[in-house]
Enzyme design. Structure first.
Site, mmCIF file in Angstrom:
data_model
loop_
_atom_site.group_PDB
_atom_site.id
_atom_site.type_symbol
_atom_site.label_atom_id
_atom_site.label_comp_id
_atom_site.label_asym_id
_atom_site.label_seq_id
_atom_site.Cartn_x
_atom_site.Cartn_y
_atom_site.Cartn_z
ATOM 1 N N LYS A 107 16.976 -48.269 59.384
ATOM 2 C CA LYS A 107 17.086 -47.505 60.629
ATOM 3 C C LYS A 107 15.900 -46.574 60.719
ATOM 4 O O LYS A 107 15.302 -46.208 59.697
ATOM 5 C CB LYS A 107 18.377 -46.682 60.623
HETATM 6 P P1 NAD Z 1 21.811 -45.225 75.046
HETATM 7 O O1 NAD Z 1 20.779 -44.203 74.808
HETATM 8 O O2 NAD Z 1 21.514 -46.386 75.919
HETATM 9 O O3 NAD Z 1 23.131 -44.515 75.652
HETATM 10 C C1 NAD Z 1 23.772 -43.443 75.023
HETATM 11 C C2 NAD Z 1 24.835 -42.889 75.974
HETATM 12 O O4 NAD Z 1 25.564 -41.846 75.300
HETATM 13 C C3 NAD Z 1 24.254 -42.238 77.237
HETATM 14 O O5 NAD Z 1 25.097 -42.520 78.330
HETATM 15 C C4 NAD Z 1 24.277 -40.756 76.909
HETATM 16 O O6 NAD Z 1 24.339 -39.950 78.082
HETATM 17 C C5 NAD Z 1 25.551 -40.673 76.095
HETATM 18 N N1 NAD Z 1 25.593 -39.500 75.224
HETATM 19 C C6 NAD Z 1 24.582 -38.985 74.504
HETATM 20 N N2 NAD Z 1 25.008 -37.863 73.865
HETATM 21 C C7 NAD Z 1 26.301 -37.713 74.196
HETATM 22 C C8 NAD Z 1 27.287 -36.758 73.865
HETATM 23 N N3 NAD Z 1 27.006 -35.702 73.082
HETATM 24 N N4 NAD Z 1 28.552 -36.912 74.375
HETATM 25 C C9 NAD Z 1 28.803 -37.973 75.171
HETATM 26 N N5 NAD Z 1 27.923 -38.888 75.538
HETATM 27 C C10 NAD Z 1 26.691 -38.766 75.049
HETATM 28 O O7 NAD Z 1 22.301 -45.696 73.589
HETATM 29 P P2 NAD Z 1 23.012 -47.064 73.199
HETATM 30 O O8 NAD Z 1 21.977 -48.014 72.772
HETATM 31 O O9 NAD Z 1 24.016 -47.438 74.239
HETATM 32 O O10 NAD Z 1 23.766 -46.611 71.856
HETATM 33 C C11 NAD Z 1 25.069 -46.023 71.873
HETATM 34 C C12 NAD Z 1 25.714 -46.192 70.502
HETATM 35 O O11 NAD Z 1 25.783 -47.589 70.192
HETATM 36 C C13 NAD Z 1 24.954 -45.561 69.331
HETATM 37 O O12 NAD Z 1 25.893 -45.120 68.381
HETATM 38 C C14 NAD Z 1 24.156 -46.715 68.778
HETATM 39 O O13 NAD Z 1 23.817 -46.521 67.407
HETATM 40 C C15 NAD Z 1 25.170 -47.819 68.944
HETATM 41 N N6 NAD Z 1 24.594 -49.182 68.926
HETATM 42 C C16 NAD Z 1 23.636 -49.559 69.836
HETATM 43 C C17 NAD Z 1 23.145 -50.850 69.808
HETATM 44 C C18 NAD Z 1 22.162 -51.353 70.823
HETATM 45 O O14 NAD Z 1 21.878 -52.565 70.811
HETATM 46 N N7 NAD Z 1 21.614 -50.534 71.707
HETATM 47 C C19 NAD Z 1 23.608 -51.752 68.846
HETATM 48 C C20 NAD Z 1 24.578 -51.349 67.943
HETATM 49 C C21 NAD Z 1 25.065 -50.054 67.998
#
Ligand code: NAD
Length: 418
Positions: A107
């Site tokens: 990561k």
């Molecule tokens: P992103 O940046 O696209 O979206 C994050 C979302 O969370 C946004 O809507 C943001 O406003 C919201 N957010 C941020 N801080 C917040 C808070 N304090 N309270 C509530 N909402 C909050 O990110 P993403 O890629 O959708 O990732 C989200 C989660 O999924 C993370 O934990 C990431 O590690 C996990 N994840 C992502 C992927 C991927 O392919 N993008 C894969 C596996 C896991």
């Protein structure tokens, strides 16, 4: 009451220790798997638009690479820390093992506030960070991907920076790229599509009819917003609340997800969305619903709010959204939790497909990607469920038992060098 463990690395190690106990791993194997293999800290200058030079700190951590090259996303956020990156790297190791794809876990992250940077500043910071970590990343060694606050454009800048240094294009150095430069069909939706598959399977196990289920989703980014859309469009679920960092919107009769997507794109926030009640992110987690999908960040379900969670089913789309203490409380209350290392593995699965396509210079159609994803996710869910039945444990422990055993086996076979 003892202080709750919320440091993500301590949480990750505690989860690993529990699985290691059950598997009866040797002390030396535990010692190897508890620690990340490599940790790189980079401090680097970036010229801002006003001419000032600002220093940034970034990380790249590889937890274990015994099953294949390191794989894991890059996160841009003010909250990034070395311990967070270490935890996320360890979870990546188990995630790749649980779905049986030949990668180890890594990561990366940069401490920054991307929402307060211009596009040009973001590009310069990304390119400099890519250069700083280029001593670790590469198509055979360590392949990054998007995570919180990073997107296909940022992946494109990293691919271009790495390629510029080599003198030729190396698309396989990173996944989650735009299609035009070697990205994969289906990657943008992949994590959410995996969430859809495990939600459908878990509902079936619990005799829940998707069309009768109300769903709350925390986080409206890549994972949260597309999960909400797919669950609505393909399973006919009633999405009653969604949220972003500014707070949540709730309507027990249902939120029009497509309209919310347009609204969020147009206004940059869900705040003020019509025909809904504003709720805080804390209130959102306690709303009456059948399924709760945390899809934002770590430590959202804790000892403080777990007793008030109404959902029967929690799908961990985010990484590490539940503290170990909340996990125990939810289990005691009969809540089924599909753990992060399984629920959100659709992203890394299609990242694997993207890497394979880039290496072969041979690209697949979207339906092929989605069919392969579907079969890996449903097969993995099934394997985890069977393991948890056989070992009389919950799904999280079932997933850990499968994953840790696979990584331990590879580590054992490779042996201790020299
Ligand atoms: P992103 O940046 O696209 O979206 C994050 C979302 O969370 C946004 O809507 C943001 O406003 C919201 N957010 C941020 N801080 C917040 C808070 N304090 N309270 C509530 N909402 C909050 O990110 P993403 O890629 O959708 O990732 C989200 C989660 O999924 C993370 O934990 C990431 O590690 C996990 N994840 C992502 C992927 C991927 O392919 N993008 C894969 C596996 C896991």
């Amino acid at each position: 009451m003892a202080v709750e463990i919320v440091n993500p690395y301590d949480v990750a190690v505690a989860q690993f220790d529990e699985a290691a106990d059950r598997l009866g791993l040797s002390q030396s194997m535990r010692a190897i798997l508890r620690k990340p293999k490599r940790e790189l800290i980079v401090n680097f200058p970036v010229r801002m638009d006003n001419g000032d030079v600002e220093m940034f700190t970034g990380y790249r951590v590889q937890h274990n690479i015994n099953r294949g090259p390191a794989k894991g996303g890059i996160r841009f956020s003010p909250e990034v820390s070395l311990d967070e990156v270490r935890a996320l790297a360890m979870w990546m190791t188990w995630k790749c093992a649980v779905v049986g794809i030949p990668f180890g876990g890594a990561k990366g992250g940069v401490i920054c506030d991307p929402h307060n940077m211009s596009r040009a500043e973001l590009e310069r910071m990304t390119r400099r960070y890519a250069t700083e970590i280029s001593i670790l990343i590469g198509p055979d060694s360590d392949i990054p991907a998007p995570d919180m606050n990073t997107n296909p454009q940022i992946m494109g800048w990293i691919m271009d920076t790495f390629s510029m240094h080599m003198g030729y294009s190396i698309p396989a150095v990173i996944t989650g790229k735009p299609l035009a430069i070697g990205g994969s069909e289906g990657r943008l939706e992949a994590t959410a599509r995996g969430v859809l598959v495990v939600t459908r399977e878990a509902m079936q196990d619990l005799d829940m009819n998707p069309a009768d289920c109300s769903v709350v989703v925390q986080g409206f980014g890549n994972v949260g917003s597309i999960s909400a859309r797919l669950l609505h469009d393909e399973l006919d679920c009633n999405i009653v609340a969604v949220s972003d960092i500014s707070g949540g919107i709730y309507n027990p009769k249902g939120i029009d997800v497509h309209r919310a997507l347009r609204y969020s794109k147009e206004h940059g926030t869900l705040k003020g969305f019509p025909d809904s009640e504003a709720v805080s992110n804390a209130e959102l987690l306690e709303l009456p619903c059948d399924v709760l999908i945390p899809a934002a960040l770590e430590n959202q379900l804790t000892a403080r709010n777990a007793t008030r969670v109404k959902a029967r089913l929690v799908i961990e789309a985010a990484n590490g959204p539940t503290t170990p203490e909340a996990d125990h409380i939810l289990n005691d209350h009969g809540v089924t939790i599909v753990p992060d290392i399984l629920s959100n593995a659709g992203g890394v699965t299609v990242s694997y497909f993207e890497w394979v396509q880039d290496l072969q210079r041979f690209f697949w159609a979207e339906h092929e990607i989605n069919n392969r994803l579907e079969s890996i996710m449903s097969r993995s869910y099934d394997a985890v469920r069977r393991k948890s039945e056989e070992q009389e444990c919950n799904l999280r422990m079932g997933a850990y038992l499968l994953a840790v055993a696979r990584v331990a086996e590879a580590t054992e076979i490779r042996g201790v060098y020299p």
